[in-house]
Write a protein that holds these residues in place. Structure first.
Motif, PDB file in Angstrom:
ATOM      1  N   GLU A 165      17.135  37.102  90.885  1.00 31.46           N
ATOM      2  CA  GLU A 165      18.002  36.895  92.143  1.00 31.46           C
ATOM      3  C   GLU A 165      18.571  38.177  92.175  1.00 31.46           C
ATOM      4  N   ALA A 166      19.096  38.887  91.330  1.00 36.60           N
ATOM      5  CA  ALA A 166      19.867  40.221  91.319  1.00 36.60           C
ATOM      6  C   ALA A 166      19.184  41.380  91.872  1.00 36.60           C
ATOM      7  N   LYS A 167      17.779  41.426  91.528  1.00 33.13           N
ATOM      8  CA  LYS A 167      16.823  42.262  92.121  1.00 33.13           C
ATOM      9  C   LYS A 167      16.836  41.952  93.627  1.00 33.13           C
ATOM     10  N   ALA A 168      16.384  40.702  93.865  1.00 36.90           N
ATOM     11  CA  ALA A 168      16.127  40.479  95.270  1.00 36.90           C
ATOM     12  C   ALA A 168      17.339  40.860  96.160  1.00 36.90           C
ATOM     13  N   LYS A 169      18.519  40.468  95.758  1.00 39.43           N
ATOM     14  CA  LYS A 169      19.591  40.958  96.529  1.00 39.43           C
ATOM     15  C   LYS A 169      19.887  42.441  96.750  1.00 39.43           C
TER      16      LYS A 169
END
Length: 699
Positions: free
Chosen positions: A369-373
């Protein structure tokens, strides 16, 4: 030098004198501090409870070793404050019969990260496991002492939590207080007033004596209560380089520029030695001749000495600049070339995830989720570079978010490797995404600085032996003459300045502008030191302090010198008020204003919550309170306010409509008194009988 010569001539006699003095000192020390009768084995007592010196000394030693870089006196003061607080609070706990159960104790222990987050005490779900905790100490007896000490602190902590809760629960705000708050905010008064301001009388026309200040302090004893103090005046004879010393050092460093011929005793020939201009091993030459070691790093312009930065940074390779003065050094510098981009400036947006080392993660998210954000934010920045700052404010998990992600300038290898590699491998304006142990970083390179490498020979500007001897001779002469004569007159005769007196408490370290000079304060508090005694102290890197003990303040009040700046304006205004009142005569407010030479002014819709008068006068609660108390068209007697003497005439009072519920205002009063619980400990200290014997022991 003359003094030193005399000392050398009398060396045998001095050795005998020193031996006798040392013997006398040892005997005296035994009587005053050691076997033959130290006046107290306790470092102090609080309401009759003694504090053992040995226990105190161990605690002070532990604080000193804690790595916080504090002095022994600071450590002693800190431990003493802790001991006083613990003793006073423990007495309260005992009076109330407070007890702590195992459950409460464990909760306090768990709050310690070394226990609550210790992997040894966590279960498979990562939660604290009481069974594991107990089993560890059961099977590891050597660790039992550690937990025993922790339990003592935890018990005190737990009792304090209970005590604090009880105190806070006892702080109650009534409905009547809420009603009063409402009325102070909503009731309004309109009035006319004549103001004769204190500022209309010059301060120079009103004198305040020391005895008047003492009388005021005695009437307001609690405000001016203080420990016993000593007043010390002093003369500073600086051991600083003379003009001749500076010229000599400048000439010495200038001589290093060119080569020189030197006789070689081994070869019995003259050797030609290179100078700074043509030395082949520049690092070796610098280290052999400089008080500051050779530094091979490239330096940005803003890190160079400010006065000479432009000239130093513009040096061509091999070119020399100097001698020049910076700080306490004379220096010559040689350019060894430039390098582009030695420092970089960048901004970043940090997106952390569970398991990363993110310090201030705003929301929970997985790594995916962090990478996508992060990728989404990168796309926004690439589409609109000006949005970076706002996105940092709203999205970054790093404290730099408050600066729009700006990290300032940094050098190579100051950041973690992936971050460092991106910044120093790309140009200004480049935006990209990298991953580090802290999370995902969207990075924008905002600037880079070029640097110059300089070989610098720096030699300290310090006093010569002859200059130091002159300072020593002058200081010693003043010490000897001031011992029998008037201190101030002797100083004036020798061309020395008597500095502002220092008022010190027994456990102080700071001595006026000279900083930590504990030895001077210890001398002033020594039982053998008498009023008007004079002593010289050598202060490293400063010079000589010749101090005179002026006297002791045992009144329990702060010194007049310290109190004057606060008390004098109050007493002056009191005297000015009497002078102004005498002028304010008349049968109505207009006549009173005329007699005082002022105009009648108007104040409208003033409340007791904000009793501010128009025209920048400021808050005058007494004046506004009197206006509320008057009937319409009634004129007050002269009122001594904060800024002057006032006479008021009530025009009208507008009372606020009654309301059935004052809950909103009760909440306001309660919020204002939320910190009242913190006043408990100062109140306990104020009423306690505290005996402090720390001065008897060495720190």
């Amino acid at each position: 030098m003359a003094v030193l010569a005399k000392i050398r001539q009398r060396s045998a006699l001095l050795i005998g004198v020193i031996a006798l003095a040392l013997f006398a000192f040892i005997i005296q020390d035994l009587f005053t501090r050691g076997t033959f009768g130290q006046s107290s084995k306790d470092v102090g007592s609080i309401d009759g409870k003694d504090i053992s010196f040995e226990d105190f000394r161990v605690k002070v030693s532990n604080v000193e070793k804690s790595g916080q870089g504090i002095t022994s006196t600071e450590a002693a003061n800190r431990v003493w404050d802790q001991e006083v607080s613990i003793a006073l609070l423990s007495a309260q706990f005992d009076k109330l019969g407070l007890r702590v159960g195992e459950k409460h104790l464990l909760e306090v222990l768990k709050a310690d990260p070394n226990i609550g987050k210790n992997p040894m005490f966590l279960n498979a779900a990562g939660m604290f496991d009481i069974a594991k905790f107990k089993e560890y100490f059961k099977t590891n007896p050597e660790a039992a002492q550690f937990i025993t000490e922790k339990e003592k602190d935890a018990t005190l902590n737990a009792k304090f939590q209970i005590y604090n809760t009880l105190v806070k629960a006892g702080l109650y705000t009534t409905a009547s207080e809420g009603k009063l708050k409402y009325e102070m905010e909503a009731n309004k008064v309109n009035f006319a007033y004549a103001a004769a301001l204190y500022s209309s009388i010059k301060d120079s026309e009103v004198k305040i004596s020391d005895s008047e200040i003492v009388d005021y302090m005695k009437k307001n004893e609690k405000k001016f209560k203080a420990d016993a103090t000593r007043e010390i005046q002093y003369v500073l004879v600086e051991d600083k380089p003379s003009k001749e010393d500076k010229a000599e050092i400048k000439a010495k460093i200038t001589a290093l520029l060119n080569g020189r011929v030197e006789y070689n005793a081994k070869t019995k020939t003259n050797d030609t030695l290179p100078g700074f201009r043509n030395a082949t091993n520049i690092a070796e030459f610098v280290n052999a001749n400089s008080d500051v070691p050779y530094d091979s790093t490239y330096i940005a312009k803003n890190s160079l000495p400010a006065v000479d930065a432009d000239k130093l940074f513009s040096l061509a390779p091999g070119q020399i600049y100097g001698p020049y003065e910076f700080g306490k050094y004379y220096a010559i510098s040689k350019s060894l070339g430039f390098k582009a981009g030695v420092n970089a400036k960048a901004s970043h947006i940090l997106i952390g995830y569970e398991g990363s080392q993110t310090p201030n993660q705003k929301e929970k998210r997985t790594k995916e989720e962090a990478k996508a954000k992060a990728e989404g934010i990168l796309a926004q920045v690439q589409a609109n570079p000006d949005s970076f700052m706002m996105l940092a404010f709203t999205s970054s998990d790093d404290s730099s978010a408050q600066q729009g992600g700006d990290l300032g300038y940094f050098g190579p290898n100051q950041m973690v490797k992936p971050f460092n590699d991106f910044v120093f491998s790309n140009g200004i304006g480049k935006v990209g995404l990298v991953e580090t142990p802290f999370g995902f970083h969207i990075i924008k390179i905002t600037d880079k600085q070029d640097g110059i490498r300089l070989a610098t020979i720096a030699q300290k500007i310090q006093p010569s032996e002859a200059t130091s001897d002159k300072a020593f001779t002058l200081a010693t002469k003043f010490e000897m003459e001031a011992a029998d004569k008037d201190f101030n007159a002797t100083a004036k005769q020798l061309g020395l300045k008597v500095e502002a007196p220092v008022t010190a408490k027994a456990m102080d370290e700071a001595f006026g502008p000279l900083g930590n000079q504990r030895n001077i304060i210890r001398w002033a508090f020594d039982k053998e030191t008498s009023k008007n005694d004079v002593k010289r102290f050598e202060i490293a890197n400063i010079g000589h302090v010749i101090a005179q003990y002026k006297g002791e303040n045992e009144s329990g009040l702060v010194s007049v010198t310290l109190a004057r700046s606060y008390v004098e304006p109050i007493l002056k205004n009191k005297k000015k008020a009497e002078m102004l009142k005498a002028k304010m005569t008349g049968s109505n407010i207009e006549a009173i204003a005329k007699s005082a030479g002022v105009k009648v002014q108007q104040a409208t819709n003033v409340t007791m919550e904000n009793p501010t008068l128009p025209g920048g006068v400021g808050q005058e609660p007494k004046v506004v309170g009197n206006a509320f108390a008057l009937s319409p068209n009634k004129v007050s007697a002269p009122i001594e306010g904060n800024t002057g003497v006032y006479v008021v005439k009530n025009i009208s009072t507008i009372k606020a409509p009654a309301i059935a519920n004052h809950a909103e205002y009760v909440s306001k009063v309660k919020a204002q008194s939320a910190s009242d619980a913190s006043r408990i400990l100062p109140a306990l200290k104020n009423n306690a009988k505290i005996e402090d014997n720390r001065l008897q022991f060495n720190y």
